[in-house]
Design an enzyme around this catalytic site. Structure first.
Site, PDB file in Angstrom:
ATOM      1  N   CYS B  38     -20.458  98.216  55.657  1.00  0.00           N
ATOM      2  CA  CYS B  38     -21.342  98.930  54.909  1.00  0.00           C
ATOM      3  C   CYS B  38     -21.341 100.527  55.369  1.00  0.00           C
ATOM      4  O   CYS B  38     -20.863 100.905  56.481  1.00  0.00           O
ATOM      5  CB  CYS B  38     -22.570  98.268  55.350  1.00  0.00           C
ATOM      6  SG  CYS B  38     -24.169  99.355  54.815  1.00  0.00           S
ATOM      7  N   THR B  40     -23.538 101.987  56.485  1.00  0.00           N
ATOM      8  CA  THR B  40     -24.191 102.205  57.701  1.00  0.00           C
ATOM      9  C   THR B  40     -23.199 102.316  58.968  1.00  0.00           C
ATOM     10  O   THR B  40     -23.234 102.855  59.870  1.00  0.00           O
ATOM     11  CB  THR B  40     -25.342 100.996  58.039  1.00  0.00           C
ATOM     12  OG1 THR B  40     -26.193 101.278  57.023  1.00  0.00           O
ATOM     13  CG2 THR B  40     -26.097 101.191  59.375  1.00  0.00           C
ATOM     14  N   HIS B  43     -21.535 105.228  59.174  1.00  0.00           N
ATOM     15  CA  HIS B  43     -22.277 106.417  60.052  1.00  0.00           C
ATOM     16  C   HIS B  43     -22.316 105.963  61.627  1.00  0.00           C
ATOM     17  O   HIS B  43     -22.100 107.018  62.355  1.00  0.00           O
ATOM     18  CB  HIS B  43     -23.596 106.178  59.724  1.00  0.00           C
ATOM     19  CG  HIS B  43     -23.853 106.629  58.424  1.00  0.00           C
ATOM     20  ND1 HIS B  43     -23.929 108.257  57.947  1.00  0.00           N
ATOM     21  CD2 HIS B  43     -24.506 106.026  57.218  1.00  0.00           C
ATOM     22  CE1 HIS B  43     -24.144 108.088  56.600  1.00  0.00           C
ATOM     23  NE2 HIS B  43     -24.772 106.906  56.202  1.00  0.00           N
ATOM     24  N   GLU B  64     -23.722  92.468  58.152  1.00  0.00           N
ATOM     25  CA  GLU B  64     -23.749  91.597  57.092  1.00  0.00           C
ATOM     26  C   GLU B  64     -22.684  90.337  57.224  1.00  0.00           C
ATOM     27  O   GLU B  64     -21.735  90.738  57.671  1.00  0.00           O
ATOM     28  CB  GLU B  64     -23.047  92.361  55.805  1.00  0.00           C
ATOM     29  CG  GLU B  64     -23.804  93.586  55.474  1.00  0.00           C
ATOM     30  CD  GLU B  64     -23.065  94.384  54.475  1.00  0.00           C
ATOM     31  OE1 GLU B  64     -21.937  94.027  54.030  1.00  0.00           O
ATOM     32  OE2 GLU B  64     -23.592  95.511  54.167  1.00  0.00           O
ATOM     33  N   CYS B  99     -46.231  91.767  57.929  1.00  0.00           N
ATOM     34  CA  CYS B  99     -45.446  90.524  57.785  1.00  0.00           C
ATOM     35  C   CYS B  99     -46.344  89.440  57.113  1.00  0.00           C
ATOM     36  O   CYS B  99     -46.051  88.462  56.447  1.00  0.00           O
ATOM     37  CB  CYS B  99     -45.015  90.026  59.122  1.00  0.00           C
ATOM     38  SG  CYS B  99     -43.349  91.020  59.444  1.00  0.00           S
ATOM     39  N   CYS B 107     -41.953  95.660  57.705  1.00  0.00           N
ATOM     40  CA  CYS B 107     -42.386  95.598  58.905  1.00  0.00           C
ATOM     41  C   CYS B 107     -42.152  96.902  60.050  1.00  0.00           C
ATOM     42  O   CYS B 107     -40.837  97.054  60.268  1.00  0.00           O
ATOM     43  CB  CYS B 107     -42.018  94.225  59.578  1.00  0.00           C
ATOM     44  SG  CYS B 107     -42.276  93.944  61.420  1.00  0.00           S
ATOM     45  N   ILE B 175     -23.330  98.416  46.052  1.00  0.00           N
ATOM     46  CA  ILE B 175     -24.801  98.006  45.754  1.00  0.00           C
ATOM     47  C   ILE B 175     -25.106  98.392  44.270  1.00  0.00           C
ATOM     48  O   ILE B 175     -25.660  97.629  43.404  1.00  0.00           O
ATOM     49  CB  ILE B 175     -25.878  98.472  46.475  1.00  0.00           C
ATOM     50  CG1 ILE B 175     -25.486  98.081  48.129  1.00  0.00           C
ATOM     51  CG2 ILE B 175     -27.163  98.186  46.066  1.00  0.00           C
ATOM     52  CD1 ILE B 175     -26.225  98.609  48.978  1.00  0.00           C
ATOM     53  N   ARG B 200     -14.357 102.609  40.723  1.00  0.00           N
ATOM     54  CA  ARG B 200     -15.968 101.979  40.482  1.00  0.00           C
ATOM     55  C   ARG B 200     -16.381 101.727  39.179  1.00  0.00           C
ATOM     56  O   ARG B 200     -16.907 100.782  38.828  1.00  0.00           O
ATOM     57  CB  ARG B 200     -16.575 103.126  41.603  1.00  0.00           C
ATOM     58  CG  ARG B 200     -16.257 102.879  42.621  1.00  0.00           C
ATOM     59  CD  ARG B 200     -17.131 103.807  43.816  1.00  0.00           C
ATOM     60  NE  ARG B 200     -17.122 103.467  45.029  1.00  0.00           N
ATOM     61  CZ  ARG B 200     -17.867 103.592  46.145  1.00  0.00           C
ATOM     62  NH1 ARG B 200     -18.444 104.828  46.090  1.00  0.00           N
ATOM     63  NH2 ARG B 200     -17.865 103.307  47.127  1.00  0.00           N
TER      64      ARG B 200
END
Lengths: 341, 341, 341, 341
Positions: B38, B40, B43, B64, B99, B107, B175, B200
């Site tokens: 991902c 993330t 990063h 994931e 929650c 949360c 996504i 893409r």
């Protein structure tokens, strides 16, 4: 002009020559091309108890149609001669609290064409401009002529949450079959359709039902495809008491039952076990939302994601009204339409 | 066991041998089969400002995945050894007011695997049983391994009203491409997808976009297909400031903008013309709704109405982590996954 | 008749004698009794950039009013001479897709009285009958004359979920003060109101705010009354950039920000931390929902659960227009009205 | 410890000494201070058909209570000895699809304290920590002890749209009376309450009903206050067939009927005229939404906007169980509670 008329307080329709309607300054005159025949027309034809209490002969019957605009009143700004149109058959007052707050479909002052004023089984019909809905270029007069019952189906389906849902459709008359196709186009993950008639079930299959079953097989089919829990949504399109009880029994706890079918008499409901303890939401479907439902119809038809063409199974001229009524009564027809012009 | 580890406060991942995780009595141990890579992870790999502020090396990365349960804690009742599963990577406290009222996805005590505690780019991972989601028999480990980003897309799409809607998707990373396919399956009547990258866009087309366009062509395309009015819904998946302004400009008045893309710095917003006078609703999408989103994923996948397979364009072993990161950085990949076992 | 006129492209209003308006057959003529003065009128008075771009002098100004019907057009059926009425000042086309689907408040063809056509700072005004709203017997002309801004407040409040909610109202101009009172009547459990002006805060207190604070005290007050979590709903009524940032900072995760205030220039938004990661819903408030908002006003006023009387702080004759404008500019006024007749 | 026990398959309760409950590691032990007596307890006391089919003696009865935590299991992190608490009496599995998607209140695996496992008419009760709800400092044990039925009322009221609404409450037992007060606090513009018992009607008046009427006067009262249209919302709290028919008859078209009352046998429903043609929404209320309803209770009580104190009309020690049951059967009581410690 030629028109099918409920001429007197007795069974049957009569094909008559009647004067062309005149229009008010906020109305338009439409040349009818196609008109759908509906169970309501059968009630009026048969002159049953409901019809005797509501309809005042003589009246031109019929409430589903499409055609071309031939004349517009002086105050009409957004409809023009030559426009291809259909129309909402419920003429509402437009000024009551319900109309002013988005609930025209339940306006207490509704007058229905073909029931409370002259209808569309005729060469021409006058309609308030506010009731007119333009047909997209991609939509034929055939399909335009059945927007009213399709709209009932769209209203029923799109007031539930359908994407990903498991759905049971009880009753595969034309509106039930439309509903199957709309559920499919709107992303239902499983559609189970039930009816007693195999011809209708075959149409439901063609419109996208995953399972087509006789009423006796519904429970087992629902249990199998929902891990025993029941479906998220039931669309009750039959009005048959046993189907209504199935709806309450086979929707999951916390689920939703959309009721469009009209039982002919009261039904014994065990509120405790059928509704309250299940935490259900039950919604009564009347007419079409004005005009959210109509916009959705145009969207689904224009994109091609929903094509109701297979549901039209019979076509007649106005002259063959008796045959048209008979086709509906046979219980095997999909949608029956008149080819008026 | 083998694991990709952020070993120190510097760029890169390291393939190391680390001890197998041990589980608490309310956790399960899962043998990882597939894991998605991902942005993330990029990063963290690059060790950028966000990563430096959040991640505490050493830590096993990755969030994931899908795999098989190999061991369950004593208190776990609904997950069993041998079960094929994926998992929600946001570990929430489950007891706070959010929650307890259906808002676990926000949360405040969320800890994310691969970011705040050991993740899934490893042969085994320990997960709280409450985070585990069973894979349907029809769902492969490949697809199971990308439920987290697919879930972001499902959350984004299904919190808007999609049946019949006109939709603009700005940004066709994985996504965004998933979102196109979900919109299609959920009955959008027109899907316009934009990106700067043709590979893409081709994937977006394959997933069901009606129109695939460069950002410079978006406005004209939207105007043409919406009678000049703008789309009902924009899914902003890029985080690019110019796309955010397009979102506000090209959604119709009264429409909805779903924001998932993360701009790297503040964006100048003209609230008067871009949001207030347009009567817009703007929704910030974070994570996946627990577990409504997961149920919907299972429904859409089981029925076959949504098939994300084409989005997976690259596969690597854990040993080729650098290549996997490089594939994502190229900007042309769909979804990149690790084949762990 | 006497009327306040924006006579030319320059600051100020002029009290002139102008011809009484004539009505079309679907319009009514109303004798104005009370008229509210609004920030928009100040913009036109000052002839600022917005006014220069929108208003075409000469024009009678003013858009908030109540009065008595003195004449009705031939086609009007539900309004009669002698009726006590107010009116929606946004004249929409009524036929576009937005109007036909319950979104008239964002009709792209809206024309506003006192801005795009002659307004209500005059002895008489012509209005389409569809825009007229009857005043309940319990509602005075004073209150009738401020239905437009009260309607903005009702729209803002009632499109959020208020019963039991914690609410922050940033900005206590008249609409903000109304909003405080509506929140109170609709069951908010805690209402925190902020403004820089103590007179306005005192009015907010009188309308039911639990806490009235300076902007510098908002954060601490919100934290204290929400267990540090933030409020469920922010009503942003100021348009001040720092208040907008407070709105995003002090609404809880998953909460809702209703934006009615209009910043005079673009605001730097950090979408990542202010909207997306917080999972917020942001809603732009324009006008009043037609006519749900109006029905709610009648309901809240008739029951006495909401009484806006204290908000009216200044009354002037049309002759004292300069004083009225000056009162608003002072920043300490509640609602300023003209007593026309 | 002392406990009221359904000792055998016969009418009555027995005050016995039973062992103190032991707790599991995810449970807490609570010293009961107050406990509410409910119609369900009367069914069990009387040993009617429903009780005989559901309850397995011997069992400690009672399901509404508040008290102090005296011991917590090893895995419990958010409840501590000394905490003042009440609890949700429906113990759900927490892992089924319904629980995982925000519908725990209809979890098919629900076990109810005092019905399916030992209850709270005792000095101590063991509860899963997830069912515990902390009492705000402002909330007494008296009020804490009746959170369960108050929660039914909050669930009923807050799943309708109440601000500004006209509401009919049919049936003024304790839950109906609570509902009146909640409607008032949530901004209903007119509340009409009906019952056959004047004592109960007086309580409804005290809680905020605008009109209190005998069933024979309901229709006229509703017509008068709704311009003949009917109320927006009916809360059916009686289970009496004639009241159910009144609900359908007196709700306006397009309105909403919330059904909590449980008829003892099936009711003949004319779906056509009572539900479908009226376009109604009917919602079955079961339990309390977990834990949205509980949060709302805390909010309404903490703010003081809703004070149920007057509804508690009778107090007894556990020793006077027969008197408590008798008070309920009298039909004139508000809420009856046990003062346990």
């Amino acid at each position: 002009m030629k028109a099918l008329v409920k001429a007197s307080a007795a069974p049957g329709f009569e094909l008559r020559n009647v004067p062309e309607p005149t229009i008010r300054e906020d109305e338009v005159l439409i040349r009818v091309r196609r008109a759908g025949v509906c169970g309501t027309d059968v009630h009026i034809y048969d002159w049953d108890a409901w019809a005797r209490g509501r309809v005042k002969p003589p009246i031109v019957v019929g409430h589903e149609f499409a055609g071309e605009v031939v004349e517009v009143g002086r105050l009409v700004t957004d409809v023009h001669a030559g426009d291809r149109v259909t129309a909402e058959g419920h003429i509402v007052d437009g000024r009551c609290l319900l109309c002013r707050t988005g609930n025209s479909h339940v306006c207490p002052y509704t007058r229905i064409i073909g029931v409370d004023r002259d209808g569309c089984f005729a060469e021409y019909i006058a309609m308030p401009a506010t009731n007119v809905w333009h047909l997209d270029d991609a939509v034929s007069f055939d399909i335009g002529g059945i927007h009213d019952p399709m709209g009932n189906a769209f209203h029923t389906v799109l007031t539930a949450e359908i994407p990903g849902a498991t759905v049971l459709v009880t009753g595969c008359g034309p509106i039930g079959i439309f509903a199957v196709g709309i559920c499919k186009a709107a992303g239902a993950s499983r559609i189970i359709a039930s009816d007693v008639n195999d011809t209708r079930l075959a149409l439901a299959k063609r419109m996208g039902a995953h399972d087509i079953v006789q009423p006796s097989e519904v429970e087992e089919t629902v249990r199998r495809h929902t891990e025993g829990l029941g479906v998220d949504v039931v669309l009750e399109m039959s009005g048959v008491p046993s189907a209504i009880h199935q709806a309450f029994a086979l929707v999951r706890v916390g689920g939703r039952v959309q009721m469009l079918g009209i039982p002919s008499k009261p039904v014994d409901v065990d509120f405790a076990t059928e509704i309250v303890f299940k935490g259900l939401t039950v919604y009564g479907v009347v007419g079409r939302r004005m005009y959210d439902t109509w916009l959705m119809m145009t969207r689904f038809l224009r994109s091609g994601q929903f094509d109701p063409t297979p549901v039209i199974t019979h076509r007649f001229p106005l002259e063959a009204a008796d045959d048209a009524i008979h086709a509906i009564k046979s219980g095997t027809a999909g949608k029956v339409i008149f080819e008026v012009a």
